[in-house]
Design a protein around this motif. Sequence first.
Motif, PDB file in Angstrom:
ATOM      1  N   ARG A 148       0.839  -1.207   0.000  1.00 55.42           N
ATOM      2  CA  ARG A 148       0.000   0.000   0.000  1.00 55.42           C
ATOM      3  C   ARG A 148       0.876   1.260   0.000  1.00 55.42           C
ATOM      4  O   ARG A 148       0.597   2.213  -0.725  1.00 55.42           O
ATOM      5  CB  ARG A 148      -0.954  -0.008   1.195  1.00 55.42           C
ATOM      6  CG  ARG A 148      -2.136  -0.954   1.015  1.00 55.42           C
ATOM      7  CD  ARG A 148      -3.188  -0.747   2.092  1.00 55.42           C
ATOM      8  NE  ARG A 148      -2.689  -1.066   3.418  1.00 55.42           N
ATOM      9  CZ  ARG A 148      -2.731  -2.263   3.988  1.00 55.42           C
ATOM     10  NH1 ARG A 148      -3.288  -3.275   3.339  1.00 55.42           N
ATOM     11  NH2 ARG A 148      -2.256  -2.464   5.204  1.00 55.42           N
ATOM     12  N   ASP A 149       1.936   1.251   0.813  1.00 57.75           N
ATOM     13  CA  ASP A 149       2.839   2.409   0.861  1.00 57.75           C
ATOM     14  C   ASP A 149       3.526   2.617  -0.486  1.00 57.75           C
ATOM     15  O   ASP A 149       3.667   3.750  -0.945  1.00 57.75           O
ATOM     16  CB  ASP A 149       3.900   2.222   1.950  1.00 57.75           C
ATOM     17  CG  ASP A 149       3.338   2.306   3.365  1.00 57.75           C
ATOM     18  OD1 ASP A 149       2.165   2.708   3.531  1.00 57.75           O
ATOM     19  OD2 ASP A 149       4.089   1.947   4.306  1.00 57.75           O
ATOM     20  N   GLY A 150       3.980   1.529  -1.115  1.00 56.65           N
ATOM     21  CA  GLY A 150       4.652   1.622  -2.406  1.00 56.65           C
ATOM     22  C   GLY A 150       3.743   2.155  -3.499  1.00 56.65           C
ATOM     23  O   GLY A 150       4.180   2.936  -4.357  1.00 56.65           O
ATOM     24  N   VAL A 151       2.480   1.744  -3.472  1.00 58.10           N
ATOM     25  CA  VAL A 151       1.510   2.255  -4.450  1.00 58.10           C
ATOM     26  C   VAL A 151       1.295   3.746  -4.210  1.00 58.10           C
ATOM     27  O   VAL A 151       1.331   4.553  -5.144  1.00 58.10           O
ATOM     28  CB  VAL A 151       0.184   1.469  -4.386  1.00 58.10           C
ATOM     29  CG1 VAL A 151      -0.895   2.154  -5.221  1.00 58.10           C
ATOM     30  CG2 VAL A 151       0.389   0.024  -4.859  1.00 58.10           C
ATOM     31  N   ALA A 152       1.098   4.122  -2.950  1.00 50.19           N
ATOM     32  CA  ALA A 152       0.866   5.527  -2.621  1.00 50.19           C
ATOM     33  C   ALA A 152       2.066   6.402  -2.998  1.00 50.19           C
ATOM     34  O   ALA A 152       1.899   7.539  -3.457  1.00 50.19           O
ATOM     35  CB  ALA A 152       0.549   5.680  -1.137  1.00 50.19           C
ATOM     36  N   ALA A 153       3.283   5.854  -2.847  1.00 54.94           N
ATOM     37  CA  ALA A 153       4.498   6.608  -3.170  1.00 54.94           C
ATOM     38  C   ALA A 153       4.809   6.602  -4.669  1.00 54.94           C
ATOM     39  O   ALA A 153       5.666   7.356  -5.121  1.00 54.94           O
ATOM     40  CB  ALA A 153       5.689   6.039  -2.396  1.00 54.94           C
ATOM     41  N   GLY A 154       4.136   5.735  -5.424  1.00 58.75           N
ATOM     42  CA  GLY A 154       4.307   5.716  -6.870  1.00 58.75           C
ATOM     43  C   GLY A 154       5.378   4.790  -7.408  1.00 58.75           C
ATOM     44  O   GLY A 154       5.597   4.742  -8.611  1.00 58.75           O
ATOM     45  N   TRP A 155       6.049   4.006  -6.553  1.00 57.35           N
ATOM     46  CA  TRP A 155       7.064   3.085  -7.072  1.00 57.35           C
ATOM     47  C   TRP A 155       6.529   1.661  -7.227  1.00 57.35           C
ATOM     48  O   TRP A 155       7.231   0.809  -7.744  1.00 57.35           O
ATOM     49  CB  TRP A 155       8.363   3.132  -6.268  1.00 57.35           C
ATOM     50  CG  TRP A 155       8.245   2.974  -4.783  1.00 57.35           C
ATOM     51  CD1 TRP A 155       8.187   3.969  -3.853  1.00 57.35           C
ATOM     52  CD2 TRP A 155       8.214   1.745  -4.056  1.00 57.35           C
ATOM     53  NE1 TRP A 155       8.110   3.434  -2.596  1.00 57.35           N
ATOM     54  CE2 TRP A 155       8.128   2.072  -2.688  1.00 57.35           C
ATOM     55  CE3 TRP A 155       8.243   0.397  -4.418  1.00 57.35           C
ATOM     56  CZ2 TRP A 155       8.064   1.099  -1.684  1.00 57.35           C
ATOM     57  CZ3 TRP A 155       8.180  -0.570  -3.421  1.00 57.35           C
ATOM     58  CH2 TRP A 155       8.097  -0.215  -2.074  1.00 57.35           C
TER      59      TRP A 155
END
Length: 155
Positions: free
Chosen positions: A49-56
Motif C-alpha cells: 500500500r505504501d509503495g503504491v501511494a508513493a508511486g514506485w
Amino acid sequence: MTPQDFQRLVAGVTEQLVDRPLDDELARWLNNTLPAGGTTFRELADACRDGVAAGWLCNREGGGIRYGRIFKALPDTHGFSVDVVDMKDIAGPHHVHPHGEIDLIMPLTEGATFDGHPAGWCVYGPGSAHRPTVANGQALVLYLLPQGAIEFTPA
C-alpha cells in the motif's frame, strides 16, 4: 518504506521458498506459516500500500489494471521476480506460468477475491495458466515468478 526495504522484506519470504516445489502443499504451508492477518502478511500488505501511494509500485496502467515489476529475478530475491498489481472487479490477460507462480492476495475491499481465493496465498504449478481475476471489490496481488518467467497468450 523504500524499494530497498521492500526487497529485503520480500527476500525474507523468498529465502523460505528456495527448492520447494510450487504445488498445493506449498500453498498450504504458506497459508499456515505466513497467514493472512499474521505479521509477515501485514508487513507485506502495508509495504505494498505504501509503495503504491508513493508511486514506485503499480506505476503502469493498462486495461483498467495498475501493475509493475518492481524486481527482476535477482539473487537477492532468490531467483524470483516481484510484480504487484492493483485490480478491481476485473479479469486480466491470460498467461502461462512456465515455472509456476506464487501469489499473495491482499484485499483492499473486504471480501475481495483473486481467482476465488480470499486474503492469503495461492500457488500455481509449472505450466499452469489462468486469466487472473479479482472479484467482489479491489485487491493488491503480489506475484512471485521463478526466473521471472511468464508468457502472455491470446486465450
